[in-house]
Enzyme design. Structure first.
Site, PDB file in Angstrom:
ATOM      1  CG  ASP A 199      -4.955  -9.980   3.221  1.00  0.00           C
ATOM      2  OD1 ASP A 199      -4.679 -10.514   2.125  1.00  0.00           O
ATOM      3  OD2 ASP A 199      -4.655  -8.800   3.498  1.00  0.00           O
ATOM      4  CG  HIS A 258      -1.974  -1.021   1.217  1.00  0.00           C
ATOM      5  ND1 HIS A 258      -2.830  -1.200   0.160  1.00  0.00           N
ATOM      6  CD2 HIS A 258      -2.302  -1.969   2.137  1.00  0.00           C
ATOM      7  CE1 HIS A 258      -3.646  -2.221   0.425  1.00  0.00           C
ATOM      8  NE2 HIS A 258      -3.343  -2.708   1.617  1.00  0.00           N
ATOM      9  CG  HIS A 270      -6.457  -5.324   1.593  1.00  0.00           C
ATOM     10  ND1 HIS A 270      -5.963  -6.266   2.463  1.00  0.00           N
ATOM     11  CD2 HIS A 270      -7.586  -4.821   2.156  1.00  0.00           C
ATOM     12  CE1 HIS A 270      -6.756  -6.332   3.532  1.00  0.00           C
ATOM     13  NE2 HIS A 270      -7.754  -5.479   3.368  1.00  0.00           N
ATOM     14  CG  ASP A 286      -2.779  -8.441   0.515  1.00  0.00           C
ATOM     15  OD1 ASP A 286      -2.055  -8.739   1.483  1.00  0.00           O
ATOM     16  OD2 ASP A 286      -3.796  -7.722   0.626  1.00  0.00           O
TER      17      ASP A 286
HETATM   18 ZN    ZN Z   1      -4.060  -7.181   2.522  1.00  0.00          ZN
END
Ligand code: ZN
Length: 305
Positions: A243, A123, A162, A160
């Protein structure tokens, strides 16, 4: 030649607090899942150098982070990204660990690597720490690899749950890097629609809550893996977040351990066609400790031990 595991005790020192999901215990969990695997070599992660960091992050951005690191307690950079004494070293070991892993692979001392490090990185944008992330390790690693004359193209595969907004931001104008990401939509950070294509080098594969392993596999089979194959990278990097697992508290993609084994084996199969089998993977998210142990184990088994 087996997979090497890159680690460093400094990665335990970053501590965003007892209620924060991105806990030092994540590393214990991942390593516990690997305990009985034979043939794995654990190597210590060096710190990333200023030269490595500056390829992605302006040095004044990083100097400001270093200056803000408190002697005790913790400070918030945003609602979920924190600094305590040791955070800077942890992030440096994570970025440096991936660069070291790539060096080992390019020197033919290993074929595959998994970096069991934290905090995560995908991120983090060039001038914005966010989403638990301080430095963008996989971006630093990709640009480090591209400095080697034998590496003209790098593919980053990010599974991931996200979207790796930071990685996309670094490479959206760089045709030497292909970024392919599957992620749940809607979910933090809100980016990652299929319309975001960079200079033709970004492939976002949004999935819906509850999609599960079948949709995940179909999407990678039909779109993600063929795109990497067509790009013909000289090296594949993996942003390995766990995740999307059905046990994870932060998302609802409902993957199972076997799905992590599957995607890893598919990546390795693909790497044999284009990148001489070379794959370097780094831990991103994953917040259920049992799932980190079991899915992380499947990932490393898929890399080959
Ligand atoms: Zn994540």
């Amino acid at each position: 030649m087996s997979t090497i595991i890159i680690q460093h005790d400094d990665c335990f020192r970053h501590d965003p607090g007892p209620k924060h999901p991105e806990s030092p215990r994540r590393i214990n969990a991942v390593l516990s899942g690997l305990e009985d695997l034979r043939g794995l070599e654990l190597l210590p992660a060096p710190r990333a150098t200023a030269e490595q960091i500056r390829t992605v992050h302006p040095l004044d951005f990083w100097a400001a982070i270093e200056e803000q690191e408190p002697a005790e307690g913790r400070i918030a950079l945003d609602a979920d990204t924190f600094l305590n004494r040791g955070s800077v070293d942890a992030a440096l070991r994570a970025s440096g660990g991936l660069c070291f892993a790539i060096d080992q692979i390019l020197a033919d001392k290993a074929l595959r690597a998994f970096c069991a490090v934290r905090p995560p990185g995908h991120h983090s944008e060039p001038e914005q720490a966010m989403g638990f992330c301080l430095l963008n390790h996989v971006a630093i690693g990709a640009l480090h690899a591209l400095e080697n004359p034998s590496i003209a193209r790098v593919a980053i595969i990010d599974f991931d749950v996200h979207h790796g907004n930071g990685t996309q931001a670094v490479f959206e104008k760089n045709p030497d890097v292909l970024f392919v990401s599957s992620h749940q939509v809607p979910l933090y950070p809100g980016t990652g629609s299929a319309e975001e294509t960079g200079c033709g080098n970004i492939l976002n594969l949004p999935l819906a809550p509850g999609d599960g392993g079948r949709a995940f596999r179909r999407t990678w089979n039909r779109q993600g893996l063929p795109a990497v194959h067509d790009f013909a990278p000289d090296l594949i990097l993996v942003s390995a977040g766990f995740d999307a697992h059905q046990r994870d508290p932060l998302a609802q993609l409902e993957l199972e351990d076997a799905d992590y084994r599957w995607i890893t084996e598919e990546i390795c199969e693909l790497s044999r066609d284009c990148s001489q089998g070379r794959v370097a993977s780094i831990l991103e998210g994953g917040y259920d400790l049992k799932a980190l142990a079991s899915a992380g184990r499947e990932h490393v088994l898929g890399l080959g031990s």
